[in-house]
Enzyme design. Structure first.
Site, PDB file in Angstrom:
ATOM      1  N   ALA A   1       1.027  -1.256   0.069  1.00  0.00           N
ATOM      2  CA  ALA A   1      -0.060  -0.003  -0.022  1.00  0.00           C
ATOM      3  C   ALA A   1       0.837   1.180  -0.050  1.00  0.00           C
ATOM      4  O   ALA A   1       0.932   2.036   0.848  1.00  0.00           O
ATOM      5  CB  ALA A   1      -1.069  -0.007   1.163  1.00  0.00           C
TER       6      ALA A   1
ATOM      7  N   VAL B   1       7.768  11.445   6.595  1.00  0.00           N
ATOM      8  CA  VAL B   1       7.046  12.072   5.526  1.00  0.00           C
ATOM      9  C   VAL B   1       5.665  12.480   5.775  1.00  0.00           C
ATOM     10  O   VAL B   1       4.916  11.693   6.243  1.00  0.00           O
ATOM     11  CB  VAL B   1       7.247  11.503   4.131  1.00  0.00           C
ATOM     12  CG1 VAL B   1       6.410  12.165   2.935  1.00  0.00           C
ATOM     13  CG2 VAL B   1       8.730  11.171   3.596  1.00  0.00           C
TER      14      VAL B   1
ATOM     15  N   HIS C   1       7.095   5.660   1.790  1.00  0.00           N
ATOM     16  CA  HIS C   1       7.945   4.692   1.354  1.00  0.00           C
ATOM     17  C   HIS C   1       8.691   5.075   0.164  1.00  0.00           C
ATOM     18  O   HIS C   1       9.879   4.574   0.149  1.00  0.00           O
ATOM     19  CB  HIS C   1       6.827   3.373   0.634  1.00  0.00           C
ATOM     20  CG  HIS C   1       5.738   2.545   1.571  1.00  0.00           C
ATOM     21  ND1 HIS C   1       4.856   3.021   1.773  1.00  0.00           N
ATOM     22  CD2 HIS C   1       6.164   1.998   2.742  1.00  0.00           C
ATOM     23  CE1 HIS C   1       4.012   2.496   2.627  1.00  0.00           C
ATOM     24  NE2 HIS C   1       5.013   1.607   3.563  1.00  0.00           N
TER      25      HIS C   1
ATOM     26  N   GLY D   1      11.853   3.669   8.194  1.00  0.00           N
ATOM     27  CA  GLY D   1      11.302   5.257   8.489  1.00  0.00           C
ATOM     28  C   GLY D   1      11.163   5.512   9.920  1.00  0.00           C
ATOM     29  O   GLY D   1      10.866   4.629  10.690  1.00  0.00           O
TER      30      GLY D   1
HETATM   31  P1  AMP Z   1       5.275  -0.069   6.555  1.00  0.00           P
HETATM   32  O1  AMP Z   1       4.706  -0.540   5.114  1.00  0.00           O
HETATM   33  O2  AMP Z   1       4.001   0.571   7.253  1.00  0.00           O
HETATM   34  O3  AMP Z   1       5.530  -1.199   7.349  1.00  0.00           O
HETATM   35  O4  AMP Z   1       6.291   0.875   6.357  1.00  0.00           O
HETATM   36  C1  AMP Z   1       7.531   0.168   5.673  1.00  0.00           C
HETATM   37  C2  AMP Z   1       8.618   1.293   6.059  1.00  0.00           C
HETATM   38  O5  AMP Z   1       8.066   2.338   5.621  1.00  0.00           O
HETATM   39  C3  AMP Z   1       9.014   1.431   7.572  1.00  0.00           C
HETATM   40  O6  AMP Z   1      10.285   1.577   7.706  1.00  0.00           O
HETATM   41  C4  AMP Z   1       8.353   2.506   7.720  1.00  0.00           C
HETATM   42  O7  AMP Z   1       8.646   3.218   8.947  1.00  0.00           O
HETATM   43  C5  AMP Z   1       8.524   3.436   6.675  1.00  0.00           C
HETATM   44  N1  AMP Z   1       7.312   4.610   6.499  1.00  0.00           N
HETATM   45  C6  AMP Z   1       6.111   4.413   6.643  1.00  0.00           C
HETATM   46  N2  AMP Z   1       5.381   5.558   6.552  1.00  0.00           N
HETATM   47  C7  AMP Z   1       6.616   6.572   6.244  1.00  0.00           C
HETATM   48  C8  AMP Z   1       6.329   7.849   6.461  1.00  0.00           C
HETATM   49  N3  AMP Z   1       5.186   8.603   6.405  1.00  0.00           N
HETATM   50  N4  AMP Z   1       7.394   8.506   6.454  1.00  0.00           N
HETATM   51  C9  AMP Z   1       8.763   7.861   6.349  1.00  0.00           C
HETATM   52  N5  AMP Z   1       8.749   6.368   6.531  1.00  0.00           N
HETATM   53  C10 AMP Z   1       7.804   5.761   6.439  1.00  0.00           C
END
Ligand code: AMP
Length: 281
Positions: free
Chosen positions: A32, A177, A37, A148
């Protein structure tokens, strides 16, 4: 960009890259995909020759079956977004049986960093994160892996996991972000009702406002001030707000206890659990 779904294909693609002398970067995600990301993937592409993005909704890190069931899954759009905006080489999008042909019974002894906040409120969550991330590290053996700061505690937990498992790689943390209104971008934001989406920017706004009170209130007073102010909106309910040291993740009782005080919050907005954090330095 290639989309591969088996560990064997993934390893073969990485082995070819290594034979060609390329450096390898990894960005683990649950898909998603959004601009948050993309910021990680773009940085990985700038710093590595060959970048793998994993897209896998990892069942072992969900402590709530309803959350796992409703988590958005948009692989085709994810692949389009990555090919249009980045030079990532491979998307690894396995089925759960591919990664877990048998149940993963490993228990990681992560210590205090994993016991507070998300660790206390989501039992088993970080162990599940370590199960999947350690598998990805083993498949890809990246030089660098990107995470992130939105998941602030997760980065500390992963650094701890890298230490105890002796992985040889650099963990790169990337800034949060945000949407134009300050809400941290998240895959779960798409699940918010329009009313809750309108209310949610209050979380970051109040955290920002609270910075001016650091030193004028004790950490405990600031926690109460912040929590009350966010809860003034009936659509938001703070699950916890903690002020911790950014390195140890342990709560501080006095500002003198930390050179890098950090606020970490979780807020329930209707059915959606939102997390955010802020440096209070
Ligand atoms: P997720 O798909 O939510 O498991 O996130 C995958 C990676 O993207 C993780 O390292 C999160 O911390 C990073 N991530 C998700 N949202 C953000 C954001 N708004 N800003 C920076 N990194 C993000």
């Amino acid at each position: 960009m290639d989309v591969v779904s088996t560990v064997a294909e993934l390893k073969a693609r990485v082995a070819d890259a290594r034979k060609a002398g390329l450096s390898v970067g990894l960005v683990p995600t649950m898909g998603a995909l959004h601009v948050g990301h993309l910021s990680l993937v773009k940085r990985a592409c700038a710093e590595n020759d060959f970048v793998v993005v994993s897209v896998f909704v990892n069942p072992t890190q969900f402590n709530n079956p309803e959350d796992l069931r409703t988590y958005p899954r948009t692989l085709d759009a994810d692949v389009d977004l990555l090919s249009a905006n980045t030079s990532a080489a491979v998307v690894f999008a396995p089925a759960p049986q591919e990664v877990y042909p048998q149940p993963d019974t490993r228990v990681f002894s992560l210590g205090p960093v994993a016991e507070v906040m998300e660790g206390a409120h989501r039992p088993g969550h970080f162990n599940g994160v370590c199960q999947i991330v350690s598998k990805l590290f083993a498949y890809v053996s990246p030089d660098k892996a990107y995470f992130g700061e939105k998941d602030f505690q997760q980065i500390a937990v992963i650094r701890q996991m890298v230490k105890i498992c002796d992985f040889k790689l650099d963990i790169i943390s990337c800034p949060i972000v945000r949407e134009a209104d300050g809400l941290a971008v998240s895959s779960r934001n798409t699940l918010l009702t329009p009313e809750h989406r309108k209310a949610a920017p209050r979380i970051h706004a109040v955290l920002e406002e609270s910075k001016a009170l650091v030193g004028r209130m004790t950490p405990a007073e600031l926690i109460k001030w912040t929590t009350d102010k966010i809860n003034q909106d009936p659509l938001l309910c703070v699950e916890y707000y903690e002020i911790v040291d950014a390195l140890t993740l342990q709560p501080i009782g006095d500002w003198s206890e930390s050179d890098a005080p950090h606020g970490c919050i979780t807020v329930q907005a209707g059915n959606v659990r939102l997390i955010d954090n802020i440096s209070l330095k």
